[in-house]
Scaffold this active site. Structure first.
Site, short mmCIF file in Angstrom:
data_model
loop_
_atom_site.label_atom_id
_atom_site.label_comp_id
_atom_site.label_asym_id
_atom_site.label_seq_id
_atom_site.Cartn_x
_atom_site.Cartn_y
_atom_site.Cartn_z
N THR A 40 0.80 -1.23 0.00
CA THR A 40 0.00 0.00 0.00
C THR A 40 0.83 1.28 0.00
OG1 THR A 40 -0.19 -0.19 2.41
CG2 THR A 40 -2.02 -1.04 1.09
N GLY A 97 5.26 3.04 -0.23
CA GLY A 97 6.70 2.87 -0.24
C GLY A 97 7.22 1.86 -1.24
N ARG A 108 -2.78 -3.78 4.74
CA ARG A 108 -3.81 -3.62 5.76
C ARG A 108 -4.85 -2.57 5.39
NH1 ARG A 108 -0.47 -2.30 10.98
NH2 ARG A 108 0.78 -1.21 9.41
N ARG A 109 -4.55 -1.74 4.40
CA ARG A 109 -5.43 -0.61 4.07
C ARG A 109 -6.18 -0.91 2.77
NH1 ARG A 109 -0.75 3.86 5.24
NH2 ARG A 109 0.48 2.21 4.22
N VAL A 117 0.01 -9.37 8.05
CA VAL A 117 0.87 -10.55 8.02
C VAL A 117 1.15 -11.11 9.41
CG1 VAL A 117 1.98 -9.96 5.82
CG2 VAL A 117 3.00 -9.17 7.99
N TYR A 156 14.58 -3.61 16.54
CA TYR A 156 14.43 -3.51 15.08
C TYR A 156 15.62 -4.16 14.39
CZ TYR A 156 14.16 -1.74 10.35
OH TYR A 156 14.12 -1.66 8.97
N GLY A 164 19.78 1.02 2.95
CA GLY A 164 20.03 2.03 3.97
C GLY A 164 18.85 2.98 4.00
N VAL A 199 15.96 5.10 3.03
CA VAL A 199 15.02 5.27 1.92
C VAL A 199 13.89 6.16 2.41
CG1 VAL A 199 13.58 4.13 0.20
CG2 VAL A 199 15.54 2.90 1.20
#
Length: 252
Positions: free
Chosen positions: A11, A13, A34-35, A61, A153, A184, A186
Site C-alpha cells: 500500500t 513505499g 492492511r489498508r 501478516v 528492530y 540504507g 530510503v
C-alpha cells in the site's frame, strides 16, 4: 498466463513501487496490505495503466489465520507465483533497550519475522511443486550493523538476514531462487511509522543529504529478479551515496 508476483505491504513505499514496476513488465499481481482503500486504488490504477490482472488481499501478516485463509482461497492458477516479495515490515520507536516499549517489540517481531515466515511457508510450497520461483526478502542495513537505540528492530532484520541464508539452503534442491536486499536510508513512510506520525521528526532523518527513494529499491529488485535462470543474487546492500554504513554519514 502471465507471470505472477505476490507483494506484501503493497500500500505504500517500496511495496507500491514494486507493484507499479512489475505491472509495467506485465506481471499479474497479488497485492497484500492492511489498508483496503489504498490497495483497491492501486489495483485500479495499475489495471487501467498496464492492463494486468490483480488480486488484492486485505490482511495483516502478523495474523497467521488471516494469511492462511487469504492465500489458500486463491485459485490454482493464482498459486503459480513466480516472484514473492516479502516487503511488509516496520520499525516502532527509537529507544534504548531499558526504556523500550514491549508492545512495539511485539509489533516488530510479529511483522518483520513471523509475518515473513507465515507468507513464505505457504508460497514456498507452491514453488516447490513447480520447482521454480524467486523469493526476495526485504532486509535492512540494520540487519548488517547494529546502531544506537536500534536494538529490537536491528534484531528483527538480523533475523531476516539469517532466514534468507537458511531459505537459500533449504530451497536449493528445488531450483528456487532466494535473494535479500538490505537498504540504507530510503525516504518513505518508514520514519513516520517509526515515530508514530511525528512528521517533523521523520523529516529530520532525511535532512542534509539525498536519500534513496522507493523506486531505487524497486528497480534493484527487478534487476535481481530479471537475471538469467542460472544467476542468483544472494545478498545485496544498497545505500545512498552519503551513507557509508549504518552510522557513518556525509551530511551537508
Amino acid at each position: 498466463m502471465s507471470k505472477i508476483a505476490l507483494i506484501t505491504g503493497a500500500t505504500s513505499g517500496i511495496g507500491e513501487a514494486c507493484a507499479s514496476l512489475f505491472a509495467s513488465y506485465r506481471y499479474n499481481l497479488i497485492l497484500t496490505g492492511r489498508r483496503t482503500e489504498r490497495l483497491n486504488q492501486l489495483a485500479q490504477d495499475l489495471k487501467l495503466q498496464f492492463g494486468v490482472e490483480i488480486i488484492t488481499l486485505t490482511l495483516d501478516v502478523r495474523n497467521k489465520s488471516e494469511v492462511e485463509t487469504a492465500l489458500q482461497t486463491l485459485g490454482d492458477d493464482w498459486k503459480a507465483v513466480d516472484v514473492l516479495i516479502n516487503n511488509a515490515g516496520l520499525s516502532q520507536g527509537l529507544d534504548p533497550i531499558q526504556d523500550g516499549n514491549t508492545d512495539d517489540w511485539d509489533t516488530m517481531i510479529d511483522t518483520n519475522v513471523k509475518g515473513l515466515l507465515y507468507v513464505t511457508k505457504i508460497v514456498s510450497n507452491w514453488m516447490i511443486l513447480r520447482k521454480a520461483g524467486h523469493i526476495v526478502n526485504l532486509g535492512s542495513i540494520a540487519g548488517k550493523e547494529v546502531y544506537q537505540n536500534g536494538n529490537v528492530y536491528c534484531a528483527t532484520k538480523f533475523a531476516v538476514d539469517a532466514l534468507n541464508k537458511a531459505m537459500r539452503i533449504d530451497l536449493l534442491p528445488y531450483g528456487i531462487k532466494v535473494s535479500a536486499i538490505h537498504p540504507g536510508a530510503v525516504e518513505t513512510e518508514f520514519s513516520e511509522v517509526r515515530f508514530k506520525g511525528d512528521t517533523e521528526r521523520a523529516k529530520q532523518v532525511y535532512a542534509g543529504y539525498l536519500p534513496l527513494v522507493a523506486q531505487d529499491i524497486a528497480e534493484t529488485i527487478w534487476f535481481m529478479v530479471s537475471r538469467p535462470k542460472h544467476v542468483n543474487i544472494n545478498d545485496l546492500v544498497i545505500t545512498p551515496l552519503a551513507q557509508a554504513s549504518a552510522i557513518y554519514w556525509n551530511k551537508g
